[in-house]
Write a protein that holds these residues in place. Structure first.
Motif, short mmCIF file in Angstrom:
data_model
loop_
_atom_site.label_atom_id
_atom_site.label_comp_id
_atom_site.label_asym_id
_atom_site.label_seq_id
_atom_site.Cartn_x
_atom_site.Cartn_y
_atom_site.Cartn_z
N MET A 1 0.83 -1.19 0.00
CA MET A 1 0.00 0.00 0.00
C MET A 1 0.87 1.25 0.00
N TYR A 2 1.93 1.21 0.78
CA TYR A 2 2.79 2.39 0.86
C TYR A 2 3.61 2.58 -0.42
N CYS A 3 3.87 1.51 -1.14
CA CYS A 3 4.54 1.64 -2.44
C CYS A 3 3.62 2.33 -3.44
N LEU A 4 2.32 2.00 -3.41
CA LEU A 4 1.36 2.69 -4.26
C LEU A 4 1.27 4.17 -3.91
N LEU A 5 1.30 4.45 -2.62
CA LEU A 5 1.26 5.84 -2.15
C LEU A 5 2.48 6.60 -2.65
N PHE A 6 3.65 5.99 -2.56
CA PHE A 6 4.87 6.64 -3.04
C PHE A 6 4.83 6.82 -4.55
N GLY A 7 4.32 5.82 -5.27
CA GLY A 7 4.19 5.93 -6.72
C GLY A 7 3.27 7.07 -7.13
N ALA A 8 2.17 7.24 -6.40
CA ALA A 8 1.25 8.35 -6.69
C ALA A 8 1.90 9.69 -6.39
N LEU A 9 2.79 9.69 -5.41
CA LEU A 9 3.47 10.93 -5.03
C LEU A 9 4.46 11.39 -6.09
N ILE A 10 5.18 10.45 -6.69
CA ILE A 10 6.24 10.85 -7.63
C ILE A 10 5.79 10.78 -9.10
N SER A 11 4.56 10.37 -9.36
CA SER A 11 4.12 10.18 -10.75
C SER A 11 3.89 11.46 -11.55
N PRO A 12 3.48 12.59 -10.96
CA PRO A 12 3.21 13.76 -11.80
C PRO A 12 4.46 14.27 -12.51
N THR A 13 4.24 14.75 -13.72
CA THR A 13 5.35 15.36 -14.46
C THR A 13 5.57 16.78 -13.96
N ASP A 14 6.70 17.32 -14.25
CA ASP A 14 7.03 18.68 -13.86
C ASP A 14 6.63 19.62 -14.99
N PRO A 15 5.53 20.39 -14.83
CA PRO A 15 5.08 21.24 -15.93
C PRO A 15 6.09 22.30 -16.33
N ILE A 16 6.90 22.76 -15.39
CA ILE A 16 7.90 23.78 -15.72
C ILE A 16 8.98 23.18 -16.62
N ALA A 17 9.40 21.96 -16.32
CA ALA A 17 10.40 21.29 -17.17
C ALA A 17 9.83 21.02 -18.56
N VAL A 18 8.56 20.61 -18.62
CA VAL A 18 7.91 20.36 -19.91
C VAL A 18 7.87 21.63 -20.73
N LEU A 19 7.49 22.74 -20.11
CA LEU A 19 7.45 24.01 -20.84
C LEU A 19 8.83 24.42 -21.33
N GLY A 20 9.84 24.18 -20.52
CA GLY A 20 11.20 24.51 -20.94
C GLY A 20 11.64 23.72 -22.15
N ILE A 21 11.33 22.45 -22.16
CA ILE A 21 11.69 21.60 -23.30
C ILE A 21 10.93 22.03 -24.55
N LEU A 22 9.65 22.35 -24.39
CA LEU A 22 8.85 22.76 -25.55
C LEU A 22 9.34 24.08 -26.13
N LYS A 23 9.71 25.02 -25.26
CA LYS A 23 10.23 26.30 -25.76
C LYS A 23 11.57 26.11 -26.46
N GLU A 24 12.38 25.21 -25.92
CA GLU A 24 13.68 24.93 -26.52
C GLU A 24 13.52 24.28 -27.90
N ALA A 25 12.49 23.44 -28.04
CA ALA A 25 12.24 22.75 -29.31
C ALA A 25 11.50 23.64 -30.30
N LYS A 26 11.02 24.80 -29.83
CA LYS A 26 10.29 25.77 -30.67
C LYS A 26 9.10 25.14 -31.36
#
Length: 75
Positions: A1-26
């Motif tokens: 159960m605690y492994c599922l909890l940890f997985g849910a905690l770390i699963s979201p992507t970082d929107p700031i990193a995604v935006l940075g990559i998209l801007k870099e790729a133009k």
């Protein structure tokens, strides 16, 4: 159960990193908007999932509060 909890905690992507990559790729602005929206949607789902798993991990007295309606309202 605690492994599922940890997985849910770390699963979201970082929107700031995604935006940075998209801007870099133009990439085009509509594509950037779609990917950003999808990233924020994933973050919201991860928060709901974490909350539900956390309540389940807390014990049996919390299980009465977990209904489809309560999860829908949280989402």
């Amino acid at each position: 159960m605690y492994c599922l909890l940890f997985g849910a905690l770390i699963s979201p992507t970082d929107p700031i990193a995604v935006l940075g990559i998209l801007k870099e790729a133009k990439v085009s602005k509509p594509l950037e908007t779609k990917v950003t929206g999808e990233s924020l949607f994933n973050d919201g789902v991860a928060v709901v999932l974490f909350t539900v798993i956390y309540n389940i991990a807390q014990g049996s007295e919390q299980l009465e509060d977990i209904t489809t309606l309560s999860i829908s309202l949280l989402f």
